[in-house]
Design a protein around this motif. Structure first.
Motif, PDB file in Angstrom:
ATOM      1  N   PRO A  65     -38.499  13.729 -10.109  1.00 33.01           N
ATOM      2  CA  PRO A  65     -39.092  15.006 -10.533  1.00 33.01           C
ATOM      3  C   PRO A  65     -39.546  15.024 -11.990  1.00 33.01           C
ATOM      4  N   HIS A  66     -38.935  14.207 -12.855  1.00 34.79           N
ATOM      5  CA  HIS A  66     -39.414  14.143 -14.233  1.00 34.79           C
ATOM      6  C   HIS A  66     -40.879  13.712 -14.289  1.00 34.79           C
ATOM      7  N   ASP A  67     -41.295  12.889 -13.322  1.00 35.98           N
ATOM      8  CA  ASP A  67     -42.656  12.346 -13.313  1.00 35.98           C
ATOM      9  C   ASP A  67     -43.556  13.014 -12.281  1.00 35.98           C
ATOM     10  N   THR A  88     -50.516  12.155  -7.405  1.00 35.54           N
ATOM     11  CA  THR A  88     -51.919  12.242  -6.998  1.00 35.54           C
ATOM     12  C   THR A  88     -52.033  11.729  -5.576  1.00 35.54           C
ATOM     13  N   SER A  89     -53.205  11.900  -4.976  1.00 33.07           N
ATOM     14  CA  SER A  89     -53.434  11.363  -3.643  1.00 33.07           C
ATOM     15  C   SER A  89     -53.355   9.842  -3.648  1.00 33.07           C
ATOM     16  N   GLU A  90     -53.795   9.241  -4.752  1.00 35.61           N
ATOM     17  CA  GLU A  90     -53.707   7.775  -4.867  1.00 35.61           C
ATOM     18  C   GLU A  90     -52.249   7.318  -4.896  1.00 35.61           C
ATOM     19  N   LEU A  91     -51.427   8.029  -5.635  1.00 36.04           N
ATOM     20  CA  LEU A  91     -50.015   7.682  -5.698  1.00 36.04           C
ATOM     21  C   LEU A  91     -49.352   7.900  -4.350  1.00 36.04           C
ATOM     22  N   GLN A  92     -49.741   8.946  -3.656  1.00 37.10           N
ATOM     23  CA  GLN A  92     -49.201   9.194  -2.319  1.00 37.10           C
ATOM     24  C   GLN A  92     -49.527   8.036  -1.374  1.00 37.10           C
ATOM     25  N   VAL A 121     -35.515   1.260   2.122  1.00 38.29           N
ATOM     26  CA  VAL A 121     -34.606   1.900   3.078  1.00 38.29           C
ATOM     27  C   VAL A 121     -34.553   3.415   2.930  1.00 38.29           C
ATOM     28  N   ALA A 122     -35.281   3.980   1.966  1.00 42.22           N
ATOM     29  CA  ALA A 122     -35.275   5.439   1.802  1.00 42.22           C
ATOM     30  C   ALA A 122     -36.477   5.871   0.967  1.00 42.22           C
ATOM     31  N   VAL A 123     -36.860   7.128   1.153  1.00 42.86           N
ATOM     32  CA  VAL A 123     -37.890   7.778   0.339  1.00 42.86           C
ATOM     33  C   VAL A 123     -37.188   8.462  -0.832  1.00 42.86           C
ATOM     34  N   GLY A 124     -37.570   8.106  -2.036  1.00 37.95           N
ATOM     35  CA  GLY A 124     -36.966   8.697  -3.212  1.00 37.95           C
ATOM     36  C   GLY A 124     -36.763   7.655  -4.300  1.00 37.95           C
ATOM     37  N   GLU A 125     -36.397   7.994  -5.408  1.00 43.11           N
ATOM     38  CA  GLU A 125     -35.716   9.209  -5.782  1.00 43.11           C
ATOM     39  C   GLU A 125     -36.740  10.313  -5.983  1.00 43.11           C
ATOM     40  N   CYS A 126     -36.542  11.407  -5.288  1.00 41.29           N
ATOM     41  CA  CYS A 126     -37.438  12.548  -5.395  1.00 41.29           C
ATOM     42  C   CYS A 126     -36.592  13.816  -5.393  1.00 41.29           C
ATOM     43  N   ASN A 175     -33.273  21.344 -15.056  1.00 40.54           N
ATOM     44  CA  ASN A 175     -32.496  21.269 -16.281  1.00 40.54           C
ATOM     45  C   ASN A 175     -33.387  20.921 -17.465  1.00 40.54           C
ATOM     46  N   ARG A 176     -34.258  19.935 -17.266  1.00 48.36           N
ATOM     47  CA  ARG A 176     -35.108  19.475 -18.364  1.00 48.36           C
ATOM     48  C   ARG A 176     -36.570  19.873 -18.189  1.00 48.36           C
ATOM     49  N   ASN A 177     -37.013  19.990 -16.955  1.00 47.19           N
ATOM     50  CA  ASN A 177     -38.395  20.411 -16.683  1.00 47.19           C
ATOM     51  C   ASN A 177     -39.426  19.570 -17.438  1.00 47.19           C
ATOM     52  N   PHE A 178     -39.248  18.241 -17.382  1.00 46.19           N
ATOM     53  CA  PHE A 178     -40.269  17.361 -17.953  1.00 46.19           C
ATOM     54  C   PHE A 178     -41.598  17.533 -17.219  1.00 46.19           C
ATOM     55  N   SER A 179     -41.532  17.844 -15.932  1.00 45.63           N
ATOM     56  CA  SER A 179     -42.676  18.358 -15.180  1.00 45.63           C
ATOM     57  C   SER A 179     -42.358  19.803 -14.834  1.00 45.63           C
ATOM     58  N   THR A 180     -43.376  20.625 -14.671  1.00 43.54           N
ATOM     59  CA  THR A 180     -43.126  22.039 -14.393  1.00 43.54           C
ATOM     60  C   THR A 180     -42.488  22.193 -13.014  1.00 43.54           C
ATOM     61  N   PRO A 181     -41.769  23.288 -12.775  1.00 46.12           N
ATOM     62  CA  PRO A 181     -41.199  23.511 -11.450  1.00 46.12           C
ATOM     63  C   PRO A 181     -42.238  23.455 -10.334  1.00 46.12           C
ATOM     64  N   SER A 182     -43.432  23.991 -10.562  1.00 44.90           N
ATOM     65  CA  SER A 182     -44.444  23.961  -9.508  1.00 44.90           C
ATOM     66  C   SER A 182     -44.920  22.536  -9.242  1.00 44.90           C
ATOM     67  N   GLU A 183     -45.042  21.723 -10.291  1.00 43.64           N
ATOM     68  CA  GLU A 183     -45.414  20.318 -10.103  1.00 43.64           C
ATOM     69  C   GLU A 183     -44.321  19.567  -9.362  1.00 43.64           C
ATOM     70  N   GLN A 184     -43.085  19.866  -9.696  1.00 41.58           N
ATOM     71  CA  GLN A 184     -41.963  19.221  -9.017  1.00 41.58           C
ATOM     72  C   GLN A 184     -41.944  19.567  -7.531  1.00 41.58           C
ATOM     73  N   GLU A 185     -42.144  20.828  -7.220  1.00 45.06           N
ATOM     74  CA  GLU A 185     -42.109  21.240  -5.822  1.00 45.06           C
ATOM     75  C   GLU A 185     -43.260  20.626  -5.033  1.00 45.06           C
TER      76      GLU A 185
END
Length: 284
Positions: A86-88, A93-97, A110-115, A120-130
């Motif tokens: 979530p920090h990043d 983007t669609s390319e990253l997806q 073996v898993a999707v994440g870390e996501c 707490n820090r909001n290095f990315s905004t809550p809406s970007e994180q969601e």
């Protein structure tokens, strides 16, 4: 080049050379971190000596996920996750997806994440994180892989989102759980798994977890170092440099067993069985 005996022994003092009573799975090791660049092979060998036989390396972005996959190809008993922390999330983007989708097809992953969400820090905004988190939930549905989830100070919103997705995703673990009782029980009510770290060993902020560990059924509990972060503060002797590593996972298991009132070997066996089942390691 193989690690020498001197290289293996010169980092950990004798008092910190633990051996787990049963094979352990460290579900969250950041071995692609730059602090491991000079002695990564020795770190892996020290883990094996400590009976930490399986490592799941955390991919927190494209670069580190790709590095984790490469390490999984080099070493037996190592697996990888692939996601965007979530920090990043602002980088999503669609390319990253598309790149993440391709990584999830690799047999080492073996898993999707870390996501997830980190309010707490909001290095990315809550809406970007969601936005990034929900996109990765969709990738987990596509791939059928379990989720490796980060949540800090976002329990209520995380529960709302996961409740909406629960019928579509398979399994999910809240890694490095640090929340309160209501949040924990909310996750357990959704049949999620919980990962515990050395946070439990921190006298400044981990006391509440000691009262909660008994609420987690062993078939829902997994263990992790989250190294090089979260070095346990109650180790029996000091460690030069304060870098955490998988060889210290048996100490965390010992602490969990103590606060649960369980046999240490039983906790080691159960958490490893749970991790192998969760990440489907028996099939790999």
């Amino acid at each position: 080049m193989a690690a020498t005996t001197d290289t293996l022994n010169d980092f950990l003092p004798e008092a910190l050379r633990f051996t787990a009573p049963a094979e352990l799975v460290d579900i969250g090791a950041n071995l692609t971190h730059e602090s491991f660049a000079h002695d990564r092979e020795a770190v892996i060998e020290r883990a094996r000596t400590a009976n930490v036989t399986t490592l799941v390396l955390t991919g927190t972005d494209r670069e580190h996920a790709e590095q984790a996959v490469e390490l999984a190809r080099q070493y037996a008993g190592i697996h990888a996750t692939a996601g965007v922390h979530p920090h990043d999330a602002s980088d999503w983007t669609s390319e990253l997806q598309t790149a993440m989708r391709a990584l999830h097809l690799q047999p080492e992953v073996v898993a999707v994440g870390e996501c997830g969400l980190d309010f707490n820090r909001n290095f990315s905004t809550p809406s970007e994180q969601e936005r990034a988190f929900e996109a990765q939930l969709g990738l987990a549905v596509e791939s059928g892989l379990p989720l490796f989830i980060h949540e800090r100070d976002a329990g209520r919103r995380m529960l709302d989102i996961l409740h909406n997705w629960r019928d579509d995703i398979c399994d999910a673990v809240i890694h490095c759980f640090t929340g309160e009782r209501d949040t924990l029980h909310g996750y357990l009510d959704l049949d999620l798994h919980i990962g515990l770290t050395g946070w439990l060993c921190d006298e400044r902020r981990g006391h509440h977890l000691r009262e909660l560990v008994g609420d987690i059924a062993l078939e829902r509990l997994m263990v992790e170092t989250d190294c090089p972060y979260l070095l346990p503060r109650n180790l029996p002797t000091k460690l030069k440099g304060r870098r955490h590593e998988p060889a210290l996972l048996p100490w965390i298991v010992r602490e969990i067993a103590y606060w649960r009132g369980n046999d240490e070997a039983a906790v080691a066996r159960a958490t490893s069985d749970t991790a192998r089942r969760f990440f489907r390691l028996e099939d790999r």
